[in-house]
Design an enzyme around this catalytic site. Sequence first.
Site, mmCIF file in Angstrom:
data_model
loop_
_atom_site.group_PDB
_atom_site.id
_atom_site.type_symbol
_atom_site.label_atom_id
_atom_site.label_comp_id
_atom_site.label_asym_id
_atom_site.label_seq_id
_atom_site.Cartn_x
_atom_site.Cartn_y
_atom_site.Cartn_z
ATOM 1 N N CYS A 2 0.873 -1.162 0.000
ATOM 2 C CA CYS A 2 0.000 0.000 0.000
ATOM 3 C C CYS A 2 0.911 1.212 0.000
ATOM 4 O O CYS A 2 2.097 1.109 0.270
ATOM 5 C CB CYS A 2 -0.851 0.030 1.266
ATOM 6 S SG CYS A 2 -1.882 -1.421 1.449
ATOM 7 N N ARG A 27 1.909 0.949 -5.875
ATOM 8 C CA ARG A 27 1.958 0.072 -4.712
ATOM 9 C C ARG A 27 0.601 -0.554 -4.388
ATOM 10 O O ARG A 27 0.495 -1.414 -3.514
ATOM 11 C CB ARG A 27 2.429 0.855 -3.481
ATOM 12 C CG ARG A 27 3.781 1.499 -3.654
ATOM 13 C CD ARG A 27 4.163 2.260 -2.415
ATOM 14 N NE ARG A 27 4.361 1.364 -1.296
ATOM 15 C CZ ARG A 27 5.493 0.734 -1.026
ATOM 16 N NH1 ARG A 27 6.536 0.911 -1.791
ATOM 17 N NH2 ARG A 27 5.587 -0.062 0.002
ATOM 18 N N TRP A 75 -3.852 -1.874 -1.398
ATOM 19 C CA TRP A 75 -3.886 -3.158 -2.103
ATOM 20 C C TRP A 75 -4.373 -4.154 -1.048
ATOM 21 O O TRP A 75 -3.674 -4.456 -0.084
ATOM 22 C CB TRP A 75 -2.500 -3.544 -2.609
ATOM 23 C CG TRP A 75 -2.489 -4.798 -3.420
ATOM 24 C CD1 TRP A 75 -2.819 -4.930 -4.732
ATOM 25 C CD2 TRP A 75 -2.097 -6.109 -2.972
ATOM 26 N NE1 TRP A 75 -2.666 -6.242 -5.130
ATOM 27 C CE2 TRP A 75 -2.226 -6.987 -4.068
ATOM 28 C CE3 TRP A 75 -1.655 -6.635 -1.755
ATOM 29 C CZ2 TRP A 75 -1.932 -8.342 -4.002
ATOM 30 C CZ3 TRP A 75 -1.357 -7.987 -1.677
ATOM 31 C CH2 TRP A 75 -1.503 -8.821 -2.797
ATOM 32 N N ASN A 99 0.691 0.068 6.060
ATOM 33 C CA ASN A 99 1.106 -0.792 4.953
ATOM 34 C C ASN A 99 1.742 -2.024 5.570
ATOM 35 O O ASN A 99 2.619 -1.885 6.418
ATOM 36 C CB ASN A 99 2.128 -0.009 4.094
ATOM 37 C CG ASN A 99 2.828 -0.880 3.086
ATOM 38 O OD1 ASN A 99 2.267 -1.853 2.600
ATOM 39 N ND2 ASN A 99 4.057 -0.530 2.757
ATOM 40 N N GLY A 100 1.285 -3.211 5.185
ATOM 41 C CA GLY A 100 1.852 -4.434 5.752
ATOM 42 C C GLY A 100 0.743 -5.344 6.246
ATOM 43 O O GLY A 100 -0.427 -5.165 5.885
ATOM 44 N N GLU A 483 9.805 -15.107 -19.056
ATOM 45 C CA GLU A 483 9.544 -13.685 -18.817
ATOM 46 C C GLU A 483 8.480 -13.162 -19.794
ATOM 47 O O GLU A 483 7.593 -12.388 -19.415
ATOM 48 C CB GLU A 483 10.866 -12.901 -18.942
ATOM 49 C CG GLU A 483 10.760 -11.394 -18.866
ATOM 50 C CD GLU A 483 10.106 -10.857 -17.591
ATOM 51 O OE1 GLU A 483 9.881 -11.614 -16.644
ATOM 52 O OE2 GLU A 483 9.793 -9.646 -17.581
ATOM 53 N N LYS A 487 4.869 -11.558 -18.726
ATOM 54 C CA LYS A 487 4.415 -10.233 -19.189
ATOM 55 C C LYS A 487 3.037 -10.328 -19.830
ATOM 56 O O LYS A 487 2.159 -9.528 -19.539
ATOM 57 C CB LYS A 487 5.375 -9.628 -20.233
ATOM 58 C CG LYS A 487 6.680 -9.083 -19.782
ATOM 59 C CD LYS A 487 6.613 -7.833 -18.962
ATOM 60 C CE LYS A 487 6.489 -8.182 -17.488
ATOM 61 N NZ LYS A 487 7.721 -8.407 -16.779
ATOM 62 N N GLU A 490 0.235 -11.142 -17.288
ATOM 63 C CA GLU A 490 0.074 -10.076 -16.289
ATOM 64 C C GLU A 490 -0.706 -8.883 -16.833
ATOM 65 O O GLU A 490 -1.552 -8.318 -16.137
ATOM 66 C CB GLU A 490 1.490 -9.679 -15.870
ATOM 67 C CG GLU A 490 1.681 -8.496 -15.040
ATOM 68 C CD GLU A 490 3.138 -8.392 -14.567
ATOM 69 O OE1 GLU A 490 3.323 -8.067 -13.408
ATOM 70 O OE2 GLU A 490 4.087 -8.617 -15.351
ATOM 71 N N HIS A 506 6.725 -33.956 -23.612
ATOM 72 C CA HIS A 506 6.428 -34.656 -22.357
ATOM 73 C C HIS A 506 5.090 -34.233 -21.766
ATOM 74 O O HIS A 506 4.858 -34.410 -20.573
ATOM 75 C CB HIS A 506 7.570 -34.433 -21.354
ATOM 76 C CG HIS A 506 8.880 -34.957 -21.849
ATOM 77 N ND1 HIS A 506 9.148 -36.299 -21.977
ATOM 78 C CD2 HIS A 506 9.973 -34.306 -22.325
ATOM 79 C CE1 HIS A 506 10.363 -36.461 -22.482
ATOM 80 N NE2 HIS A 506 10.880 -35.267 -22.699
ATOM 81 N N LYS A 605 2.862 -3.150 -7.573
ATOM 82 C CA LYS A 605 4.248 -3.241 -8.022
ATOM 83 C C LYS A 605 5.181 -3.769 -6.935
ATOM 84 O O LYS A 605 5.923 -4.712 -7.161
ATOM 85 C CB LYS A 605 4.732 -1.868 -8.483
ATOM 86 C CG LYS A 605 6.154 -1.919 -9.009
ATOM 87 C CD LYS A 605 6.319 -1.217 -10.289
ATOM 88 C CE LYS A 605 7.685 -1.428 -10.881
ATOM 89 N NZ LYS A 605 7.706 -2.541 -11.815
HETATM 90 O O1 M6R Z 1 10.720 -5.555 -6.935
HETATM 91 P P1 M6R Z 1 11.012 -6.995 -7.280
HETATM 92 O O2 M6R Z 1 11.868 -7.130 -8.493
HETATM 93 O O3 M6R Z 1 11.571 -7.752 -6.113
HETATM 94 O O4 M6R Z 1 9.602 -7.603 -7.624
HETATM 95 C C1 M6R Z 1 9.454 -8.956 -7.916
HETATM 96 C C2 M6R Z 1 8.122 -9.245 -8.556
HETATM 97 O O5 M6R Z 1 7.076 -8.874 -7.710
HETATM 98 C C3 M6R Z 1 7.969 -8.505 -9.882
HETATM 99 O O6 M6R Z 1 9.004 -8.793 -10.751
HETATM 100 C C4 M6R Z 1 6.629 -8.891 -10.566
HETATM 101 O O7 M6R Z 1 6.646 -10.227 -10.915
HETATM 102 C C5 M6R Z 1 6.362 -8.004 -11.762
HETATM 103 N N1 M6R Z 1 5.020 -7.523 -11.704
HETATM 104 C C6 M6R Z 1 6.560 -8.699 -13.066
HETATM 105 O O8 M6R Z 1 6.344 -7.853 -14.145
#
Ligand code: M6R
Length: 610
Positions: A2, A27, A75, A99-100, A483, A487, A490, A506, A605
């Site tokens: 948050c 956040r 969040w 936050n937490g 990756e 992307k 997400e 497999h 994020k």
């Molecule tokens: O800040 P960080 O790199 O530690 O974050 C890790 C993941 O939360 C972050 O990479 C997440 O998977 C992204 N949304 C991917 O695009």
Amino acid sequence: MCGIVGAVAQRDVAEILINGLHRLEYRGYDSAGLAVVNTACELQRVRCLGKVKALDEAVEKNPLIGGTGIAHTRWATHGEPSEANAHPHVSGDFAVVHNGIIENHEELREMLKARGYVFSSQTDTEVIAHLVEWEMHSAPSLLAAVQSVVRQLTGAYGMVVMNRADPTRLVAARSGSPLVIGLGIGENFLASDQLALLSVTRRFIFLEEGDIAEVTRRTVDIYDVNGNKANRETHESNLENDAAEKGKFRHFMQKEIFEQPTALINTMEGRINHSNVIVESIGNGAKEILEKVEHVQIVACGTSYNSGMVARYWFESLAGVSCDVEIASEFRYRKFVTRPNSLLLTLSQSGETADTLAALRLAKEKGYMAAMTICNVAGSSLVRESDLAFMTRAGVEIGVASTKAFTTQLAAMLILVTAIGKLNGNISAEKEQEIIKALQSVPAEIEKALVFDKTIEKLAEDFAEKNHSLFLGRGEYYPIAMEAALKLKEISYIHAEAYAAGELKHGPLALIDADMPVIVVAPTNDLLEKVKSNIEEVRARGGQLYVFADKEAGFTETAGMKIITMPTVNEITAPIFYTIPMQLLSYHVALIKGTDVDQPRNLAKAVTVE
Ligand code: M6R
């Protein structure tokens, strides 16, 4: 997960607080709220379901007047996104943003109910508000009350508490979630991230774990975990105020994709010269640590984990040191064996990811020779708690989907690999020069990849109606496929899976039909012929293929197989280059689908909770 902003000033602060929240939306963005107190000690609070924009509109209709205030963008963890669950939470005279996660909130809730408190939300945070209210019956000050409250909490928190009856001060506490104090002239601020406060100050104090701060317009007093007065350094931020602006771009993600050539130049600056890696630039004492490294344990989450998976190939094939890569949330709960002379390497854009941080703390107890982080955020928890910190210097990344953080991590790791290999004798001067040349070619190569934006925009139309997709690669291109799949899922919400191409037969081959686009990353390298066989396996079953390759790979377009011919680039750094078309593909698919590119549903994020 948050975002928090707070202010103690002589002017009205609602606009400053809301501007700050806009910059913290990365956040969390499911609900938002703020509360201000005016000089007549009247508290006004507004909370809204949805993004900060809704709060903005509400406050525009009913302006809030007051020089002391706290605000929050949420969040959801405990309790659905709703107005009632939005912060600030109030108990009597006291308002709290948090936050937490308070892990013992149920037990505290029962205790507080027995004392007669009535709960109006499902959140864990509300217990903090009531606890403060309760403690204030006997505590001599708000500071003392908060000190007593935090002793009763288990879990993680960054919090700011405000007292309606005394608008001259805010009290903040940090344990497991970041908090920064912004120093103004005759006014002071608090936030989860300095980004929120760049329009009002450049001078910041980063609170440390266990710190509690009392902040007034003219004073900042910090107490450490033992309650002793603590001196914390003031940092001058070099971030530009527009670092969190989109500029000419439609989305932050698009901006961040296009910033990659510059970001990579910044990552490399001062760390390599025309033929050498400058080992000393990796950090004080880096040489002494790196020359002893026999094993590297990488721990990370999400995109950062994927970059670690690419680097594993480099650590083993170039530097000759063994390397394991593990998802932080698994590593931290596993009984593992620490190998001799192991380097624990955490990767993180934010430096605040809860699982990665917990893994670092655990590894410190388990006999790792040293802990290093490759991170994008200076002053973050991972940076402060690691023995060595290698900053990626990617610049602020706002889009929830990580882009430039990934490619700069890769460049940083290739520099690290070269330093280790050079120190342990596995990388000759000639090889070192070859790697340096490859690294130096990356920014210009990425410029060439970005030229494919229009081609990929067109290609994206094929994907928008699909529900599933498969990404394939071998060797370093397997994690590039991982990756790419992360992307796409997400930001476009299309189910995307990545497979090592050799694994297809497999099981996943059963999924192949005309509705399952299969994207293959297949540049020329030692594994190309193997990848071609895997491509044939898909073709033979009527799959629709999209192959990203260079012209030397010799693919010919046929029905059922589109070829995207990319420029020929340096083989060592080609995984970095092939990331770009994958990022563009997911971006354009999301645009066509009309999803929220920068703030995809259910995500945030910086994942500062477990
Ligand atoms: O800040 P960080 O790199 O530690 O974050 C890790 C993941 O939360 C972050 O990479 C997440 O998977 C992204 N949304 C991917 O695009």
